[in-house]
Design a protein around this motif. Sequence first.
Motif, PDB file in Angstrom:
ATOM      1  N   LEU A 108     -27.613 -45.090 -21.614  1.00  0.00           N
ATOM      2  CA  LEU A 108     -26.208 -44.906 -21.238  1.00  0.00           C
ATOM      3  C   LEU A 108     -25.564 -46.237 -20.858  1.00  0.00           C
ATOM      4  O   LEU A 108     -24.420 -46.529 -21.236  1.00  0.00           O
ATOM      5  N   LEU A 109     -26.306 -47.047 -20.105  1.00  0.00           N
ATOM      6  CA  LEU A 109     -25.797 -48.363 -19.706  1.00  0.00           C
ATOM      7  C   LEU A 109     -25.621 -49.269 -20.924  1.00  0.00           C
ATOM      8  O   LEU A 109     -24.669 -50.053 -20.987  1.00  0.00           O
ATOM      9  N   PHE A 110     -26.547 -49.163 -21.872  1.00  0.00           N
ATOM     10  CA  PHE A 110     -26.451 -49.976 -23.089  1.00  0.00           C
ATOM     11  C   PHE A 110     -25.226 -49.574 -23.912  1.00  0.00           C
ATOM     12  O   PHE A 110     -24.551 -50.430 -24.486  1.00  0.00           O
ATOM     13  N   VAL A 111     -24.939 -48.276 -23.948  1.00  0.00           N
ATOM     14  CA  VAL A 111     -23.752 -47.796 -24.678  1.00  0.00           C
ATOM     15  C   VAL A 111     -22.476 -48.379 -24.069  1.00  0.00           C
ATOM     16  O   VAL A 111     -21.543 -48.756 -24.791  1.00  0.00           O
ATOM     17  N   SER A 163     -24.553 -68.540 -25.275  1.00  0.00           N
ATOM     18  CA  SER A 163     -25.714 -67.871 -25.856  1.00  0.00           C
ATOM     19  C   SER A 163     -26.308 -68.805 -26.908  1.00  0.00           C
ATOM     20  O   SER A 163     -25.622 -69.221 -27.843  1.00  0.00           O
ATOM     21  N   LEU A 164     -27.592 -69.140 -26.751  1.00  0.00           N
ATOM     22  CA  LEU A 164     -28.209 -70.178 -27.579  1.00  0.00           C
ATOM     23  C   LEU A 164     -28.958 -69.643 -28.793  1.00  0.00           C
ATOM     24  O   LEU A 164     -29.318 -70.409 -29.684  1.00  0.00           O
ATOM     25  N   LYS A 165     -29.210 -68.340 -28.815  1.00  0.00           N
ATOM     26  CA  LYS A 165     -29.968 -67.756 -29.913  1.00  0.00           C
ATOM     27  C   LYS A 165     -29.212 -66.570 -30.499  1.00  0.00           C
ATOM     28  O   LYS A 165     -28.483 -65.884 -29.778  1.00  0.00           O
ATOM     29  N   ASN A 174     -30.759 -59.579 -24.113  1.00  0.00           N
ATOM     30  CA  ASN A 174     -30.339 -59.590 -22.717  1.00  0.00           C
ATOM     31  C   ASN A 174     -29.717 -58.262 -22.325  1.00  0.00           C
ATOM     32  O   ASN A 174     -29.943 -57.757 -21.217  1.00  0.00           O
ATOM     33  N   ALA A 175     -28.926 -57.672 -23.238  1.00  0.00           N
ATOM     34  CA  ALA A 175     -28.304 -56.371 -22.972  1.00  0.00           C
ATOM     35  C   ALA A 175     -29.364 -55.287 -22.814  1.00  0.00           C
ATOM     36  O   ALA A 175     -29.264 -54.420 -21.935  1.00  0.00           O
ATOM     37  N   ILE A 176     -30.413 -55.331 -23.652  1.00  0.00           N
ATOM     38  CA  ILE A 176     -31.496 -54.347 -23.566  1.00  0.00           C
ATOM     39  C   ILE A 176     -32.258 -54.507 -22.256  1.00  0.00           C
ATOM     40  O   ILE A 176     -32.507 -53.527 -21.529  1.00  0.00           O
ATOM     41  N   TRP A 177     -32.629 -55.736 -21.945  1.00  0.00           N
ATOM     42  CA  TRP A 177     -33.409 -56.006 -20.732  1.00  0.00           C
ATOM     43  C   TRP A 177     -32.616 -55.658 -19.475  1.00  0.00           C
ATOM     44  O   TRP A 177     -33.144 -55.047 -18.543  1.00  0.00           O
ATOM     45  N   SER A 178     -31.351 -56.026 -19.431  1.00  0.00           N
ATOM     46  CA  SER A 178     -30.506 -55.734 -18.273  1.00  0.00           C
ATOM     47  C   SER A 178     -30.322 -54.231 -18.097  1.00  0.00           C
ATOM     48  O   SER A 178     -30.306 -53.724 -16.966  1.00  0.00           O
ATOM     49  N   SER A 179     -30.172 -53.524 -19.209  1.00  0.00           N
ATOM     50  CA  SER A 179     -30.027 -52.067 -19.144  1.00  0.00           C
ATOM     51  C   SER A 179     -31.267 -51.429 -18.543  1.00  0.00           C
ATOM     52  O   SER A 179     -31.177 -50.478 -17.754  1.00  0.00           O
ATOM     53  N   LEU A 180     -32.451 -51.943 -18.910  1.00  0.00           N
ATOM     54  CA  LEU A 180     -33.697 -51.409 -18.363  1.00  0.00           C
ATOM     55  C   LEU A 180     -33.809 -51.674 -16.865  1.00  0.00           C
ATOM     56  O   LEU A 180     -34.202 -50.790 -16.094  1.00  0.00           O
ATOM     57  N   ILE A 207     -27.488 -63.853 -15.693  1.00  0.00           N
ATOM     58  CA  ILE A 207     -27.880 -62.456 -15.533  1.00  0.00           C
ATOM     59  C   ILE A 207     -29.222 -62.351 -14.809  1.00  0.00           C
ATOM     60  O   ILE A 207     -29.425 -61.478 -13.963  1.00  0.00           O
ATOM     61  N   GLY A 208     -30.142 -63.266 -15.134  1.00  0.00           N
ATOM     62  CA  GLY A 208     -31.430 -63.290 -14.451  1.00  0.00           C
ATOM     63  C   GLY A 208     -31.281 -63.547 -12.962  1.00  0.00           C
ATOM     64  O   GLY A 208     -31.962 -62.922 -12.136  1.00  0.00           O
ATOM     65  N   LEU A 209     -30.388 -64.472 -12.612  1.00  0.00           N
ATOM     66  CA  LEU A 209     -30.135 -64.776 -11.208  1.00  0.00           C
ATOM     67  C   LEU A 209     -29.616 -63.541 -10.474  1.00  0.00           C
ATOM     68  O   LEU A 209     -30.092 -63.205  -9.382  1.00  0.00           O
ATOM     69  N   VAL A 210     -28.657 -62.844 -11.068  1.00  0.00           N
ATOM     70  CA  VAL A 210     -28.044 -61.678 -10.425  1.00  0.00           C
ATOM     71  C   VAL A 210     -29.060 -60.542 -10.277  1.00  0.00           C
ATOM     72  O   VAL A 210     -29.215 -59.977  -9.185  1.00  0.00           O
ATOM     73  N   THR A 211     -29.760 -60.204 -11.360  1.00  0.00           N
ATOM     74  CA  THR A 211     -30.698 -59.078 -11.302  1.00  0.00           C
ATOM     75  C   THR A 211     -31.885 -59.365 -10.384  1.00  0.00           C
ATOM     76  O   THR A 211     -32.355 -58.456  -9.682  1.00  0.00           O
TER      77      THR A 211
END
Length: 275
Positions: free
Chosen positions: A34-37, A85-87, A94-100, A180-184
């Motif tokens: 749901l978050l990814f959507v 975004s470098l890649k 990042n969207a997948i990982w953050s959603s998880l 995003i890594g810093l925030v999460t």
Amino acid sequence: MAEKQKEMSFLGHLEELRWHLVRSAAAIFIIAILLFVFQKQVYEYFLLAHRKPDFVTYQFFCDFFNMFGMDSTFCNVKFKDNLISLKPTQQLMNAIWSSLILGIILSFPYLLWEIWRFVSPGLTQNEVKRSKGFIFIASLLFFLGIAFSFYVIAPISIHFLYNYQITDLIQNNFTMDSHIGLVTNMLLGVAILFELPVLIYFLTKIGLVTPEFLKKYRKHALVVVLILAAIITPPDIASQVIVAIPILILYEISIKVSKMVIKKQQKDAQKSPRV
């Protein structure tokens, strides 16, 4: 025959644990999907919210310092460039990982409930009654930690780190992964620290911790808290103090929780018939 029943009982517990884990994983993945959507809204209004000059915390600190006639950099918050975004796959991954990660955070009460459902059959009736508020209290502390991190620690840290510069010869170009890594990491780290009273409750129950032990090592705990505060905040004293204060308050609450557990155990021991 008894050994076979015992083995079946053990296998039954394993099967039950498996289904608890399956349901927990399903809850995390459903919320993550749901978050990814709605990833655009999640990023703009949550994960990247601290990059907006009108974020509520910046406005609060600006008004607070102005009230005392003091100038503050919070009144003129600026972020020069967008994150990079470098890649080709970086934004998607990042969207997948953050959603998880956010899925784990939002499903935390349900995960506790699944743990409770697995453990509760092995508890006595009195233990079940006394532990009824466990899920609520643990969830409340967890989300208080999330809120404190999101509205206090994260904006202060991001404001400091984005404006810190050794020399003009060095330019800050931050990637989306680093932000995003810093925030999460801050969200999860502080939320786990806020579970200290719950941890002390269980450690006292099994006899590993006592109120006297916590009082004796209060000064040592202060050092540990300051070290933890230095890890999850930028290297300035103000941010470390802001983080350390609520953790120290939680430590004092933990001492009281430990006292309550010990008193309850002593009462139960007095009520139980002597053999």
